[in-house]
Enzyme design. Sequence first.
Site, PDB file in Angstrom:
ATOM      1  N   VAL A   1      67.671  32.475  22.051  1.00  0.00           N
ATOM      2  CA  VAL A   1      68.140  32.556  23.432  1.00  0.00           C
ATOM      3  C   VAL A   1      67.724  33.883  24.063  1.00  0.00           C
ATOM      4  CG1 VAL A   1      70.223  32.766  24.863  1.00  0.00           C
ATOM      5  CG2 VAL A   1      70.053  30.948  23.160  1.00  0.00           C
ATOM      6  N   GLU A   2      67.812  34.964  23.305  1.00  0.00           N
ATOM      7  CA  GLU A   2      67.534  36.283  23.858  1.00  0.00           C
ATOM      8  C   GLU A   2      66.053  36.507  24.172  1.00  0.00           C
ATOM      9  OE1 GLU A   2      69.569  38.615  24.868  1.00  0.00           O
ATOM     10  OE2 GLU A   2      71.382  37.549  24.278  1.00  0.00           O
ATOM     11  N   THR A   3      65.166  36.221  23.219  1.00  0.00           N
ATOM     12  CA  THR A   3      63.760  36.615  23.410  1.00  0.00           C
ATOM     13  C   THR A   3      62.748  35.580  22.919  1.00  0.00           C
ATOM     14  OG1 THR A   3      63.679  37.769  21.267  1.00  0.00           O
ATOM     15  CG2 THR A   3      64.326  39.071  23.199  1.00  0.00           C
ATOM     16  N   TYR A  12      76.777  30.968  28.075  1.00  0.00           N
ATOM     17  CA  TYR A  12      75.913  31.572  27.055  1.00  0.00           C
ATOM     18  C   TYR A  12      76.369  31.163  25.664  1.00  0.00           C
ATOM     19  CZ  TYR A  12      73.774  35.188  24.123  1.00  0.00           C
ATOM     20  OH  TYR A  12      73.077  35.845  23.140  1.00  0.00           O
ATOM     21  N   ILE A  26      70.811  32.909  18.548  1.00  0.00           N
ATOM     22  CA  ILE A  26      70.936  34.071  19.436  1.00  0.00           C
ATOM     23  C   ILE A  26      69.577  34.726  19.661  1.00  0.00           C
ATOM     24  CG2 ILE A  26      71.784  36.452  19.493  1.00  0.00           C
ATOM     25  CD1 ILE A  26      74.460  35.437  18.512  1.00  0.00           C
TER      26      ILE A  26
END
Length: 359
Positions: free
Chosen positions: A142-144, A338, A139
């Site tokens: 994927v986010e940053t 996602y 996660i």
Amino acid sequence: MSATPNPMRRRLTARLATAAAALAVAPALATAQTVPSPPPGYEGREDVSAFVRQLVSRHPQLDDEVVATALADARYQPQVARLIMPAASPAAKNWKVYRSRFLDTLRVREGVKFWRDNEAVLAAAEARWGVPAAVIVAIIGVETIYGRQTGGFRAIDALSTLAFDFPRGRSDRSAFFRDELEALFVLAARDRVNVMTIRGSYAGALGMPQFMPSSWLKFAVDFDEDGRVDLHRSIADVVGSVANFLSVHGWQRDLPTHFDVLPPPEGPDREALLAPDILPSFKAADMAARGATLSPAGQQFAGPLALVELRNGVEPPSFVAGTGNFWTITRYNWSAYYAMAVIDLADTLLALKLVADQR
């Protein structure tokens, strides 16, 4: 005895003077044309004043003059308004293309490194909340990309733009962003941070895990126990907060995220199984009765399942049978694509970390 003025010389002198005057003015004109006017602010607007009054009435710890001054310094951001809009010509959903964006070389390499560098805190989070380290690492990736892309907008600018000037052309979400702007002020006051210094994405998401301000207030934890929550620099707080978010939203320890499934042929049975979308609603026997063929493990699963469709453009779609944990990942981002990207990245990182550990 004075000489008679030469008419040709007079004309030449006049032209030179005109040219010199034009050259003197040109830099000023060029400067005026190249320096953009500052974006409008939020001072003196009645809707903003009403927001301030409501905010301080709900949160007496906030000072109305401080809030009003901050909003007067906030600026409308045209780029935020553009980015929040859907594409003018949206492409057909394509799971394989979407997946390739998040299982790239950089995320995979840095994900393994992040996991190995922070193995102790990831293990502690997994033990406490039951969320696998691989899912937490995926996660954040994927986010940053592990903090590399946290956003460069002042959060107050982004949220004010979307709260007070939400663009037309899509469903109005200004109320949601007013709530998030309110949460931003509460967060800044609680943590004694200058609200003008907080930066995030164009939608106002903050830090390595890209929590919205309200999620920061509700779900972020001080996992390093230093007396404050820091989702920008504290890896322990980031890891613990992601795990806590998933736990609060229903993550079940040791529960698989999905099972392989062959859907029924196109028709009423498939439509009935797809109707609840990604919300687990069917027992394995219910899916079998409608013509779906689950993997052996899926057939033995006692909990509810969802038939999840992942479209592949012009090619046939892919399908999985999602469990409650698949649904929980979509609470982070309401998208089956996602969730599946997080799951596939987690599986890839786990496999590669095992290889790296053996070496």
